[in-house]
Write an enzyme that holds these catalytic residues in place. Structure first.
Site, PDB file in Angstrom:
ATOM      1  N   ALA A  60       0.849  -1.193   0.000  1.00 41.11           N
ATOM      2  CA  ALA A  60       0.000   0.000   0.000  1.00 41.11           C
ATOM      3  C   ALA A  60       0.882   1.240   0.000  1.00 41.11           C
TER       4      ALA A  60
ATOM      5  N   SER B 174       1.065   4.109   2.381  1.00 42.76           N
ATOM      6  CA  SER B 174       0.601   3.969   3.766  1.00 42.76           C
ATOM      7  C   SER B 174       0.637   5.242   4.608  1.00 42.76           C
TER       8      SER B 174
ATOM      9  N   THR C  40      -6.726  -1.154   7.972  1.00 43.34           N
ATOM     10  CA  THR C  40      -6.401  -0.254   9.083  1.00 43.34           C
ATOM     11  C   THR C  40      -7.656   0.159   9.850  1.00 43.34           C
ATOM     12  N   ASP C  41      -7.463   0.522  11.115  1.00 43.07           N
ATOM     13  CA  ASP C  41      -8.593   1.041  11.907  1.00 43.07           C
ATOM     14  C   ASP C  41      -9.043   2.416  11.410  1.00 43.07           C
ATOM     15  N   GLU C  42      -8.201   3.071  10.586  1.00 41.87           N
ATOM     16  CA  GLU C  42      -8.552   4.430  10.128  1.00 41.87           C
ATOM     17  C   GLU C  42      -9.777   4.451   9.225  1.00 41.87           C
TER      18      GLU C  42
ATOM     19  N   TYR D   8      -5.601   8.762   2.209  1.00 43.03           N
ATOM     20  CA  TYR D   8      -5.089   7.410   2.528  1.00 43.03           C
ATOM     21  C   TYR D   8      -6.198   6.514   3.057  1.00 43.03           C
TER      22      TYR D   8
ATOM     23  N   LYS E 174      -8.071   3.028   1.617  1.00 40.83           N
ATOM     24  CA  LYS E 174      -8.077   1.735   2.343  1.00 40.83           C
ATOM     25  C   LYS E 174      -9.522   1.274   2.551  1.00 40.83           C
TER      26      LYS E 174
ATOM     27  N   ASN F 223       0.963   0.344  14.414  1.00 40.92           N
ATOM     28  CA  ASN F 223       2.058  -0.578  14.726  1.00 40.92           C
ATOM     29  C   ASN F 223       3.337   0.185  15.077  1.00 40.92           C
TER      30      ASN F 223
ATOM     31  N   LYS G  42       7.395   7.999   9.727  1.00 41.51           N
ATOM     32  CA  LYS G  42       6.325   7.727  10.680  1.00 41.51           C
ATOM     33  C   LYS G  42       6.696   8.267  12.069  1.00 41.51           C
TER      34      LYS G  42
ATOM     35  N   PRO H 245       9.518   6.349  14.707  1.00 45.70           N
ATOM     36  CA  PRO H 245      10.896   6.391  14.190  1.00 45.70           C
ATOM     37  C   PRO H 245      11.397   7.814  13.930  1.00 45.70           C
TER      38      PRO H 245
ATOM     39  N   TYR I 212       2.722  17.287  16.237  1.00 47.79           N
ATOM     40  CA  TYR I 212       1.701  18.006  15.479  1.00 47.79           C
ATOM     41  C   TYR I 212       0.670  18.592  16.445  1.00 47.79           C
TER      42      TYR I 212
HETATM   43  P1  NAD Z   1       4.972   0.675   4.280  1.00 47.35           P
HETATM   44  O1  NAD Z   1       4.725   1.955   3.578  1.00 47.35           O
HETATM   45  O2  NAD Z   1       6.090   0.590   5.265  1.00 47.35           O
HETATM   46  O3  NAD Z   1       5.224  -0.490   3.199  1.00 47.35           O
HETATM   47  C1  NAD Z   1       4.466  -0.614   2.034  1.00 47.35           C
HETATM   48  C2  NAD Z   1       5.197  -1.572   1.094  1.00 47.35           C
HETATM   49  O4  NAD Z   1       4.385  -1.759  -0.081  1.00 47.35           O
HETATM   50  C3  NAD Z   1       6.550  -1.056   0.612  1.00 47.35           C
HETATM   51  O5  NAD Z   1       7.523  -2.083   0.695  1.00 47.35           O
HETATM   52  C4  NAD Z   1       6.302  -0.667  -0.835  1.00 47.35           C
HETATM   53  O6  NAD Z   1       7.450  -0.786  -1.653  1.00 47.35           O
HETATM   54  C5  NAD Z   1       5.217  -1.661  -1.232  1.00 47.35           C
HETATM   55  N1  NAD Z   1       4.394  -1.185  -2.359  1.00 47.35           N
HETATM   56  C6  NAD Z   1       3.790   0.030  -2.483  1.00 47.35           C
HETATM   57  N2  NAD Z   1       3.130   0.098  -3.650  1.00 47.35           N
HETATM   58  C7  NAD Z   1       3.294  -1.113  -4.256  1.00 47.35           C
HETATM   59  C8  NAD Z   1       2.825  -1.667  -5.479  1.00 47.35           C
HETATM   60  N3  NAD Z   1       2.051  -0.949  -6.327  1.00 47.35           N
HETATM   61  N4  NAD Z   1       3.170  -2.942  -5.782  1.00 47.35           N
HETATM   62  C9  NAD Z   1       3.953  -3.670  -4.942  1.00 47.35           C
HETATM   63  N5  NAD Z   1       4.426  -3.189  -3.792  1.00 47.35           N
HETATM   64  C10 NAD Z   1       4.102  -1.926  -3.448  1.00 47.35           C
HETATM   65  O7  NAD Z   1       3.588   0.276   4.926  1.00 47.35           O
HETATM   66  P2  NAD Z   1       3.269  -0.432   6.336  1.00 47.35           P
HETATM   67  O8  NAD Z   1       3.218   0.572   7.399  1.00 47.35           O
HETATM   68  O9  NAD Z   1       4.147  -1.616   6.475  1.00 47.35           O
HETATM   69  O10 NAD Z   1       1.764  -0.912   6.057  1.00 47.35           O
HETATM   70  C11 NAD Z   1       1.530  -2.168   5.433  1.00 47.35           C
HETATM   71  C12 NAD Z   1       0.039  -2.408   5.355  1.00 47.35           C
HETATM   72  O11 NAD Z   1      -0.510  -2.413   6.656  1.00 47.35           O
HETATM   73  C13 NAD Z   1      -0.721  -1.335   4.575  1.00 47.35           C
HETATM   74  O12 NAD Z   1      -1.726  -1.966   3.836  1.00 47.35           O
HETATM   75  C14 NAD Z   1      -1.325  -0.453   5.649  1.00 47.35           C
HETATM   76  O13 NAD Z   1      -2.504   0.150   5.209  1.00 47.35           O
HETATM   77  C15 NAD Z   1      -1.585  -1.478   6.728  1.00 47.35           C
HETATM   78  N6  NAD Z   1      -1.595  -0.976   8.118  1.00 47.35           N
HETATM   79  C16 NAD Z   1      -0.542  -0.255   8.596  1.00 47.35           C
HETATM   80  C17 NAD Z   1      -0.519   0.129   9.929  1.00 47.35           C
HETATM   81  C18 NAD Z   1       0.655   0.888  10.528  1.00 47.35           C
HETATM   82  O14 NAD Z   1       0.612   1.246  11.684  1.00 47.35           O
HETATM   83  N7  NAD Z   1       1.721   1.149   9.781  1.00 47.35           N
HETATM   84  C19 NAD Z   1      -1.593  -0.219  10.757  1.00 47.35           C
HETATM   85  C20 NAD Z   1      -2.670  -0.933  10.227  1.00 47.35           C
HETATM   86  C21 NAD Z   1      -2.642  -1.330   8.896  1.00 47.35           C
HETATM   87  O1  DAU Z   2      -4.023   3.464  12.674  1.00 48.33           O
HETATM   88  C1  DAU Z   2      -3.320   2.750  11.706  1.00 48.33           C
HETATM   89  C2  DAU Z   2      -2.535   3.696  10.833  1.00 48.33           C
HETATM   90  O2  DAU Z   2      -1.441   4.154  11.615  1.00 48.33           O
HETATM   91  C3  DAU Z   2      -2.049   3.061   9.536  1.00 48.33           C
HETATM   92  O3  DAU Z   2      -3.163   2.750   8.736  1.00 48.33           O
HETATM   93  C4  DAU Z   2      -1.125   4.002   8.768  1.00 48.33           C
HETATM   94  O4  DAU Z   2      -0.592   3.330   7.644  1.00 48.33           O
HETATM   95  C5  DAU Z   2       0.007   4.411   9.685  1.00 48.33           C
HETATM   96  O5  DAU Z   2       0.850   5.340   9.029  1.00 48.33           O
HETATM   97  C6  DAU Z   2      -0.558   5.030  10.963  1.00 48.33           C
HETATM   98  O6  DAU Z   2      -1.240   6.280  10.656  1.00 48.33           O
HETATM   99  P1  DAU Z   2      -1.057   7.584  11.594  1.00 48.33           P
HETATM  100  O7  DAU Z   2      -1.376   8.752  10.783  1.00 48.33           O
HETATM  101  O8  DAU Z   2      -1.746   7.373  12.892  1.00 48.33           O
HETATM  102  O9  DAU Z   2       0.539   7.433  11.883  1.00 48.33           O
HETATM  103  P2  DAU Z   2       1.747   8.496  11.912  1.00 48.33           P
HETATM  104  O10 DAU Z   2       2.945   7.717  12.346  1.00 48.33           O
HETATM  105  O11 DAU Z   2       1.842   9.275  10.666  1.00 48.33           O
HETATM  106  O12 DAU Z   2       1.301   9.478  13.080  1.00 48.33           O
HETATM  107  C7  DAU Z   2       0.950   9.010  14.371  1.00 48.33           C
HETATM  108  C8  DAU Z   2       0.467  10.213  15.176  1.00 48.33           C
HETATM  109  O13 DAU Z   2       1.560  11.097  15.421  1.00 48.33           O
HETATM  110  C9  DAU Z   2      -0.584  11.048  14.467  1.00 48.33           C
HETATM  111  O14 DAU Z   2      -1.492  11.554  15.446  1.00 48.33           O
HETATM  112  C10 DAU Z   2       0.210  12.208  13.854  1.00 48.33           C
HETATM  113  C11 DAU Z   2       1.307  12.412  14.880  1.00 48.33           C
HETATM  114  N1  DAU Z   2       2.616  12.902  14.376  1.00 48.33           N
HETATM  115  C12 DAU Z   2       3.167  12.291  13.297  1.00 48.33           C
HETATM  116  C13 DAU Z   2       4.412  12.677  12.835  1.00 48.33           C
HETATM  117  C14 DAU Z   2       5.051  12.018  11.623  1.00 48.33           C
HETATM  118  C15 DAU Z   2       3.280  13.913  15.062  1.00 48.33           C
HETATM  119  O15 DAU Z   2       2.772  14.465  16.068  1.00 48.33           O
HETATM  120  N2  DAU Z   2       4.512  14.290  14.625  1.00 48.33           N
HETATM  121  C16 DAU Z   2       5.109  13.714  13.528  1.00 48.33           C
HETATM  122  O16 DAU Z   2       6.249  14.106  13.191  1.00 48.33           O
END
Ligand code: NAD
Ligand code: DAU
Length: 331
Positions: A79, A81, A120-122, A147, A151, A177, A186, A189, A204
């Protein structure tokens, strides 16, 4: 089982691949386009006989036609993401999250392949800070960002392909996660690597927004449970009772890195910023017997900080470009 994992070079996908190869006898093929978010280095050291990597796009139907017949199941993580990127340029989100999922569903339909869709829960929108409610499988969809709306659209495609064409699919919607291999764009990190570089964390808005944190390994074990015992056509919510506001998380990162807890900056808020997410995962626990193992957030965060400290070579190449993008947005 032979499992095809889309997006397996990303954050959660790579954690899943390590988990599957460590905890089961299954073998894995990763299909990943290696966008800016994919990193081949996240898949180093895996057993050659049970692991294969294919660089490619989930929108490539001919490639899917080659890969699907060689696999017993597909777990779909690929995705775009990141919410902030979707506000800047929504188009890749439509291409990968909507058209990509559609292309995979058509392949699953054609080849009769078991399909698990990661979401995602979003998709449920957000909750008030003082609302005792949590998201359940019955909560109506109400996504806020480009985004999360793509989803939500992809989830609805999966449901339609199950009902209309009998595709053997399940869906999971997980909360935020954390853990190793997460891109520095994100929240967690970004702040850890800022402090490691002598920069201040960036919060933010007011920092009161709440996210429900779960360790990536707990997400992986839940997905395996659904693949193994989940009911076709059903949706399972994944969460580990990890609600924390962003200010608390930044303070913990600073404290664990030996800095004053208030050594952070407030920056521009995210437009449309969701206030609070919270998951009720009782269905998954009750019906599939799943339990999280990483319930101590402070310990999990400390281990994650250690990982970023030890793996600067993994994240440093992305850091400057990521911060330049944020700076241009006043974040
Ligand atoms: P990420 O952005 O770290 O990784 C996405 C991966 O998908 C990358 O390796 C990218 O190269 C690959 N990709 C993107 N477009 C592609 C395409 N067209 N074909 C093949 N590969 C492609 O994302 P993540 O945080 O690991 O999230 C993974 C999944 O989990 C997503 O579907 C996201 O919606 C879902 N999710 C994420 C979270 C979170 O907290 N990060 C929570 C709930 C659900
Ligand atoms: O809930 C699941 C989702 O969690 C996934 O579907 C998404 O792929 C994943 O990116 C994540 O979305 P968020 O928008 O919640 O995550 P993010 O890490 O971007 O931000 C987490 C919270 O922190 C959000 O409230 C925004 C805030 N934030 C983010 C950044 C990057 C800050 O305050 N400062 C920052 O620099």
């Amino acid at each position: 089982m032979k499992i095809l994992v889309t997006g397996g070079a990303g954050f959660i996908g790579s954690n899943f691949v390590h988990h599957v190869l460590n905890e089961t006898d299954h073998s894995v093929t990763v299909l990943d386009k290696l966008t800016y978010a994919g990193n081949r280095a996240s898949l180093e050291g895996l057993p050659e006989g049970r692991f294969e990597f294919v660089q490619g796009d989930i929108c490539d139907a001919a490639l899917l036609d080659e890969l699907f017949p060689k696999h017993d199941a597909v777990v779909h993580y690929a995705a775009e993401s990141h919410n902030d990127n979707s506000l800047d340029d929504p188009r890749p989100f439509l291409d990968t999250n909507i058209v990509g999922t559609y292309t995979l569903l058509e392949a699953a339909r054609k080849h009769g392949t078991r399909f698990h869709h990661i979401s995602t829960d979003e998709v449920y929108g957000d909750l008030e800070l003082d609302d005792p409610a949590k998201f359940t499988e019955q909560t109506p969809y109400n996504p806020s960002s480009p985004y999360s709306s793509t989803k939500a659209g992809s989830d609805l495609l999966v449901r339609a392909w199950v009902r209309s064409f009998g595709v053997q699919a399940t869906i999971s919607n997980c909360s935020n996660n954390y853990g190793p291999f997460q891109h520095v764009e994100k929240f967690i990190p970004r702040q850890i690597t800022n402090v490691l570089r002598g920069e201040r964390p960036k919060l933010y808005g007011t920092g009161e927004n709440v996210r429900d944190w779960i360790h990536a390994n707990d997400h992986s074990s839940a997905v395996l449970a659904i693949l193994d015992r989940g009911q076709i056509g059903e949706t399972y919510l994944i969460g580990a009772e990890g609600e924390k506001n962003n200010k608390e998380v930044v303070e913990l990162i600073l404290t664990q890195l030996g800095q004053p807890a208030d050594a952070y900056d407030h920056v521009n808020d995210r437009p449309g910023h969701d206030l609070r997410y919270a998951i009720d995962s009782s269905r998954l626990r009750r019906e599939l017997g799943w339990e999280p193992r990483y319930e101590d957030f402070e310990a999990g965060l400390a281990a994650t900080i250690e990982w970023y400290r030890d793996n600067e070579a993994w994240w440093a190449p992305q850091k400057d470009a990521t911060e330049a993008r944020y700076k241009a947005q006043g974040q």
